[in-house]
Design an enzyme around this catalytic site. Structure first.
Site, PDB file in Angstrom:
ATOM      1  N   LYS A  32       1.006 -11.020  12.852  1.00 31.04           N
ATOM      2  CA  LYS A  32      -0.190 -11.635  13.263  1.00 31.04           C
ATOM      3  C   LYS A  32       0.226 -13.141  13.906  1.00 31.04           C
ATOM      4  CE  LYS A  32      -1.837 -11.069   8.241  1.00 31.04           C
ATOM      5  NZ  LYS A  32      -2.148 -11.328   7.445  1.00 31.04           N
TER       6      LYS A  32
ATOM      7  N   LYS B 129      10.884 -17.120   9.187  1.00 26.68           N
ATOM      8  CA  LYS B 129       9.541 -18.338   9.500  1.00 26.68           C
ATOM      9  C   LYS B 129       9.968 -19.512   9.693  1.00 26.68           C
ATOM     10  CE  LYS B 129       6.648 -15.556   7.520  1.00 26.68           C
ATOM     11  NZ  LYS B 129       5.102 -15.502   6.410  1.00 26.68           N
TER      12      LYS B 129
ATOM     13  N   LYS C  63       8.833  -6.874  14.545  1.00 25.45           N
ATOM     14  CA  LYS C  63       7.151  -5.825  14.261  1.00 25.45           C
ATOM     15  C   LYS C  63       6.820  -6.593  14.357  1.00 25.45           C
ATOM     16  CE  LYS C  63       6.722  -9.339   9.898  1.00 25.45           C
ATOM     17  NZ  LYS C  63       6.799  -9.522   8.626  1.00 25.45           N
TER      18      LYS C  63
HETATM   19  P1  TYM Z   1       1.059 -10.010   4.533  1.00 23.48           P
HETATM   20  O1  TYM Z   1      -0.470 -10.459   4.282  1.00 23.48           O
HETATM   21  O2  TYM Z   1       1.867 -10.548   5.460  1.00 23.48           O
HETATM   22  O3  TYM Z   1       0.804  -7.906   4.568  1.00 23.48           O
HETATM   23  C1  TYM Z   1       0.437  -7.562   3.516  1.00 23.48           C
HETATM   24  C2  TYM Z   1       1.133  -6.354   3.924  1.00 23.48           C
HETATM   25  O4  TYM Z   1       1.224  -5.674   5.496  1.00 23.48           O
HETATM   26  C3  TYM Z   1       1.860  -4.688   5.279  1.00 23.48           C
HETATM   27  N1  TYM Z   1       2.954  -5.193   6.577  1.00 23.48           N
HETATM   28  C4  TYM Z   1       3.404  -4.840   7.287  1.00 23.48           C
HETATM   29  N2  TYM Z   1       3.525  -3.335   7.004  1.00 23.48           N
HETATM   30  C5  TYM Z   1       4.032  -2.472   7.973  1.00 23.48           C
HETATM   31  N3  TYM Z   1       4.729  -2.781   9.065  1.00 23.48           N
HETATM   32  C6  TYM Z   1       4.221  -4.503   9.784  1.00 23.48           C
HETATM   33  N4  TYM Z   1       4.224  -4.548  10.728  1.00 23.48           N
HETATM   34  C7  TYM Z   1       3.466  -4.773   8.819  1.00 23.48           C
HETATM   35  N5  TYM Z   1       2.951  -6.144   8.823  1.00 23.48           N
HETATM   36  C8  TYM Z   1       2.578  -6.566   7.320  1.00 23.48           C
HETATM   37  C9  TYM Z   1       3.455  -6.071   4.380  1.00 23.48           C
HETATM   38  O5  TYM Z   1       4.170  -5.440   3.597  1.00 23.48           O
HETATM   39  C10 TYM Z   1       1.913  -6.493   3.344  1.00 23.48           C
HETATM   40  O6  TYM Z   1       2.673  -5.163   2.281  1.00 23.48           O
HETATM   41  N6  TYM Z   1       4.203 -11.783   1.096  1.00 23.48           N
HETATM   42  C11 TYM Z   1       3.055 -11.215   0.957  1.00 23.48           C
HETATM   43  C12 TYM Z   1       2.173 -10.927   0.691  1.00 23.48           C
HETATM   44  C13 TYM Z   1       1.909 -10.763  -1.357  1.00 23.48           C
HETATM   45  C14 TYM Z   1       2.526  -9.844  -2.102  1.00 23.48           C
HETATM   46  C15 TYM Z   1       2.600 -10.542  -3.277  1.00 23.48           C
HETATM   47  C16 TYM Z   1       2.406  -8.669  -1.697  1.00 23.48           C
HETATM   48  C17 TYM Z   1       2.352 -12.165  -1.802  1.00 23.48           C
HETATM   49  N7  TYM Z   1       2.104 -11.807  -3.035  1.00 23.48           N
HETATM   50  C18 TYM Z   1       2.194  -9.879  -3.943  1.00 23.48           C
HETATM   51  C19 TYM Z   1       2.586  -7.535  -2.572  1.00 23.48           C
HETATM   52  C20 TYM Z   1       3.125  -8.291  -4.318  1.00 23.48           C
HETATM   53  C21 TYM Z   1       2.830 -11.200   2.972  1.00 23.48           C
HETATM   54  O7  TYM Z   1       3.193 -12.039   3.459  1.00 23.48           O
HETATM   55  O8  TYM Z   1       2.272  -9.994   3.301  1.00 23.48           O
END
Ligand code: TYM
Length: 330
Positions: free
Chosen positions: A198, A112, A195
């Site tokens: 967004k 990032k 991957k």
């Molecule tokens: P975020 O908002 O980027 O994504 C949310 C969830 O979607 C999953 N994900 C994917 N899974 C499979 N293939 C993909 N291409 C893909 N893109 C996203 C992510 O793995 C996630 O499970 N840091 C985290 C949010 C967060 C969090 C937490 C998660 C903050 N605190 C505590 C678990 C526990 C994030 O930015 O996810």
């Protein structure tokens, strides 16, 4: 130890198929299997600059999207991180435990921040410590996430272990990342080695849950593939990341194994498989986007649901936070 599932998602724009298959679809199943807390990681969202009005809108949009996907606020506690100040407080306490060397290894920060590392915010760097606080606060046992979050969860375990050892307590439970299924890592439709995300500038790289039928069909039709027919077994997908990705998406949507999907489509080319996948997606996503439109009509109701969830979460978080202060002599 009682099972408690905790997971979060950043409220940054639309939900895409990666979020849905990698996380949300599994959250929906887990809410029937035990206590669950799901939250909008709105404090994580500010680690990169966001337009404030857009962030406010995105928070409601994401709450509506989760409910439209099947999260039931009567079964799972659904809330905003910002409305439970204990997340920030515990994060600060854990900053004393987390090591710079550990954070330096985080691949997501490297991705990032890119070439502009010196110009990245401190928040983006410390992001995984807040994520550790998110789960340790509730003594989460299970954390369903996509593959990309595995390293952050391993860090949370390291922080928990060190804190417990440093202060001679048994305060934090080690959270288990729950990663799996055929769609733990959904890839871009334009590039099978990146991957689905967004932040990809090309909207053609992802399917958004709000895309209409024509858009979905066209994105799948134009998805990058290769000229070969589909093989009979998984070994035949070696070196064909785009084909593997589309098979994984199909399997994720129907709860089949990729091998099972291949067995049905073996020998067919993408000219046949792509329309089948497109139609499947249209059919499965239509009811979700319909519910989403309806839910967005009532922003006050969404706010009320989130407030109620936050109240419950605050009560669950309080003892752990108090325990951390006490352990540290504060
Ligand atoms: P975020 O908002 O980027 O994504 C949310 C969830 O979607 C999953 N994900 C994917 N899974 C499979 N293939 C993909 N291409 C893909 N893109 C996203 C992510 O793995 C996630 O499970 N840091 C985290 C949010 C967060 C969090 C937490 C998660 C903050 N605190 C505590 C678990 C526990 C994030 O930015 O996810």
């Amino acid at each position: 130890m009682t099972k408690r599932t905790v997971s979060g998602i950043q409220p940054t724009g639309n939900l895409h198929l990666g979020n849905y298959l990698g996380a949300i679809r599994r959250w929906v199943k887990m809410q029937d299997e035990g206590e669950c807390l799901f939250f909008l990681a709105d404090l994580h969202a500010i680690t990169v600059h966001n337009d404030p009005a857009l962030l406010t809108a995105n928070i409601r949009e994401m709450a509506a999207a989760l409910i439209a996907c099947g999260i039931d606020p009567d079964k799972a506690t659904l809330f905003r991180q910002r409305q439970v100040p204990a997340h920030v407080e515990l994060c600060w306490l854990l900053n004393g435990t987390a090591r710079i060397g550990w954070l330096n290894r985080m691949t997501q920060f490297k991705e990032k921040s890119g070439k502009n590392r010196e110009g990245a915010s401190i928040g983006l760097y410390a992001y995984p410590v807040l994520q550790a606080a998110d789960v340790l606060l509730y003594n989460a046992t299970h954390v369903p996430v996509g593959e990309d979050q595995k390293q952050h969860l391993e860090l949370a375990r390291d922080i928990a272990t060190k804190f417990n050892a440093d202060f001679g307590v048994n305060l934090f439970t080690l959270p288990e990342p729950i990663i799996g299924g055929p769609a733990a890592r959904v890839m871009s439709l334009r590039e099978g080695t990146a991957k689905m995300s967004k932040s990809d500038p090309s909207d053609m790289s992802r399917i958004n849950l709000t895309d209409d039928a024509d858009t979905i069909m066209s994105k799948i039709r134009k998805a990058k593939t290769d000229p070969d027919p589909l093989p009979e077994t998984m070994e035949g997908l070696e070196g064909r990341p785009e084909a593997r990705n589309l098979i994984g998406i199909y399997a994720g949507m129907t709860d089949e194994t990729p091998a099972g999907v291949l067995a049905r489509f073996a020998g067919q080319g993408f000219g046949q498989f792509k329309p089948a996948l497109g139609e499947l997606l249209v059919e499965k996503l239509r009811p979700i986007s319909k519910r989403l439109v309806a839910l967005k009509q009532d922003p006050l109701e969404l706010d009320a649901i989130l407030l109620k969830g936050a109240e419950k979460a605050r009560a669950l978080a309080a003892p752990t936070l108090a325990g951390a202060y006490q352990a540290m002599g504060l």
